[in-house]
Design an enzyme around this catalytic site. Structure first.
Site, PDB file in Angstrom:
ATOM      1  N   CYS A 370       0.238  -2.985  -7.340  1.00 16.35           N
ATOM      2  CA  CYS A 370       0.117  -1.645  -6.750  1.00 16.35           C
ATOM      3  C   CYS A 370       1.511  -1.089  -6.510  1.00 16.35           C
ATOM      4  CB  CYS A 370      -0.672  -1.743  -5.444  1.00 16.35           C
ATOM      5  SG  CYS A 370      -0.519  -0.334  -4.338  1.00 16.35           S
ATOM      6  N   CYS A 373       2.294  -0.442  -2.792  1.00 21.03           N
ATOM      7  CA  CYS A 373       2.439  -1.717  -2.081  1.00 21.03           C
ATOM      8  C   CYS A 373       3.737  -2.414  -2.487  1.00 21.03           C
ATOM      9  CB  CYS A 373       1.254  -2.632  -2.381  1.00 21.03           C
ATOM     10  SG  CYS A 373      -0.364  -1.882  -2.149  1.00 21.03           S
TER      11      CYS A 373
END
Length: 530
Positions: A370, A373
């Site tokens: 991600c 993230c």
């Protein structure tokens, strides 16, 4: 009277599964058994922070383990700390962060790319960045004898992390990229945390250990009963687990309601992930004190730093004012005695292993599928690593801005302050969830929250090893990836183009890596193989 009746009703429900000896009454209590999870929730959500105290108390009412401070002191300053940090990280100097989000994962094949729109982020055109903060102006290589390069990054002997070498990164405005729920989960996310916790496996070989007294004797004030772990290992675990708990808190604070499409705090998420395990909240406090201590030690350097973005020094007055307030708070609450670590005949060996482990954690960030993230993972692991370098590698002379003006990269300064902001926000979020808990009008709703938390299987975070392995075959991961891609393309043409471009870039890098050395032979290797 209504609150008393509500408390009595909850107590009757808890009585069925709480042991008779349970007397925990605050977040200072150690983690209880699974059957006492409901009591843990009450301990955290019904705890009322004390607003007037000081780390100089002769007998702190609630000492934070392995620090010289207490929970009450951190609570007493955090409102002011969070307000100042929240304004500080929105200033031009602290909101722009350069990172390379497209380096290959050095430890396993990356099949965990998140195609959910919540994972995507947008970079800032370099022309919007003040010229003196751009890569060309910041890419001064460290001394050759102290420089250990890997593809796209490097570390110096004093570093606890791998730093981007400014050759392939992009700029991001952190103020426009909130750390929150993204939908990134499953085998990919689980594999990352498995690898991170595996880095807690300290195993000094017999040939590395010198005869003599053990490394880092634990002072009486830092003992924890029958725990035989050395102090350094316990500190390491608190750092990693506290980072995990803080990230979980941010996810719960800005959680996507799948039904309404709105972002809002999710108290059930917080209860399941943090409040049911009070030690996780304790470790957030621990990390906050550790970071405050690093900032306090760095005060002369930070005070002399040039934060001006335009050449007109008047425009950084607000930045300096907010920073001055943060430094003042850090001096009061940053009570961590770094001198008790890495002592004894084996101190150098233990420190090098500690350092190697945390460097590995920073490289694991390249394995997060991600983008959002991965960005926040890089920011926060770099911020913690910078704090560790300040505490354990730098004496007062090294921290003197007059003799060592190039002590830190700009990215390290930005990461340190933003990471402290993340932890301060987590403590602020805990109070938001406490307020939500008190505002719940129906006792039945509180009972349901406790019941759901009780039904979640207990998954303790390992102190030495973790047995989780990446699940799912390559074909299953590919199928899931293309299913998600099809859904995104159906909903948004712009997001679809962006995802296809990222797929294509990674495919080209994968093909290119077949014909070029990967650099893995120089990396952490043995500690993170899954």
């Amino acid at each position: 009277m209504n609150r008393l009746c509500r408390a009595l009703r909850i107590a009757l429900i808890l009585q069925a599964f709480l042991p008779a000896t349970t007397t925990a009454s605050s977040i200072l209590s150690e983690s209880l058994t699974k059957s006492a999870k409901g009591q843990n929730v009450l301990n955290v959500l019904e705890y009322q922070p004390v607003k007037e105290t000081s780390c100089e108390n002769a007998s702190p009412t609630g000492p934070i383990d392995t620090t010289s401070c207490d929970y009450e002191t951190v609570d007493s300053v955090n409102e002011d700390l969070f307000e100042n940090l929240h304004e500080l990280v929105a200033t031009p100097f602290f909101k722009y962060f350069q990172a390379d989000l497209y380096r290959d994962c050095p430890f396993w094949d990356d099949y965990g790319l998140c195609s959910d729109p919540g994972c995507a982020i947008t970079s800032v055109d370099e022309s919007q960045i003040p010229e003196k903060w751009r890569a060309t102006a910041l890419s001064q290589a460290p001394p050759v004898e102290d420089y250990h390069p890997l593809p796209g990054c490097y570390h110096r002997d004093s570093d606890y992390c791998f730093l981007d070498d400014n050759t392939g990164g992009e700029y991001y405005d952190l103020s426009l990229i909130p750390e929150r729920y993204t939908g990134y989960s499953g085998a990919g996310a689980g594999g990352v945390w498995s690898a991170i916790y595996r880095e807690n496996c300290f195993g000094l070989s017999e040939s590395s250990i010198k005869p003599g007294k053990p490394s880092a004797p634990i002072p009486d004030t830092l003992n924890e009963g029958s725990d035989n772990q050395c102090l350094e290992k316990r500190v390491y675990y608190r750092i990693v687990s506290g980072l995990h708990a803080s990230i979980s808190t941010h996810i719960c604070l800005e959680f996507l309601n799948q039904s309404t499409g709105e972002w809002a705090p999710n108290i059930q998420c917080f209860v399941n992930r943090v409040a049911a395990y009070p030690e996780r909240l304790q470790y957030i406090y621990f990390n906050t004190v550790l970071l405050l201590r690093a900032v306090a030690r760095l005060e002369p350097y930070l005070s002399a730093y040039d934060y001006c973005s335009t050449g007109n020094h008047e425009d950084d007055l607000e930045t300096k004012a907010r920073l001055s307030n943060v430094l003042s708070i850090a001096q009061r609450a940053g009570k961590f005695d770094e001198s008790v670590l890495f002592q004894g005949d084996n101190a150098d060996v233990v420190k090098e292993e500690f350092k190697t482990h945390f460097r590995n954690v920073t490289r694991i960030m390249d394995c997060i599928g991600c983008d959002k993230c991965r960005l926040w993972g890089k920011v926060q692991t770099t911020g913690v690593a910078t704090a560790l370098k300040i505490l354990f590698e730098m004496d007062d002379r090294a921290l003197d801005p007059d003799t060592n003006s190039n002590l830190l990269q700009r990215s390290e300064v930005v990461a340190l302050i933003n990471t402290l902001h993340r932890f301060s926000e987590s403590l602020n979020a805990a109070n938001i969830f406490r307020g939500m808990w008190q505002d719940i009008s129906h006792t039945e709703s509180q009972e349901n929250i406790i019941r759901e938390a009780e039904s979640v299987p207990h998954q303790p975070r390992p102190s030495q090893e973790i047995g989780h392995e990446l699940k799912g075959t390559v074909l299953e991961q590919i199928r899931m990836r293309f299913t998600s891609l099809f859904r995104v393309c159906k909903e948004s043409t712009a997001e679809c183009v962006g995802l296809l471009l990222r797929f294509w870039m990674r495919a080209l890098r994968a093909i290119s890596s077949v014909f070029t050395p990967s650099g893995k032979e120089h990396g952490p290797g043995q500690y993170v193989e899954l």
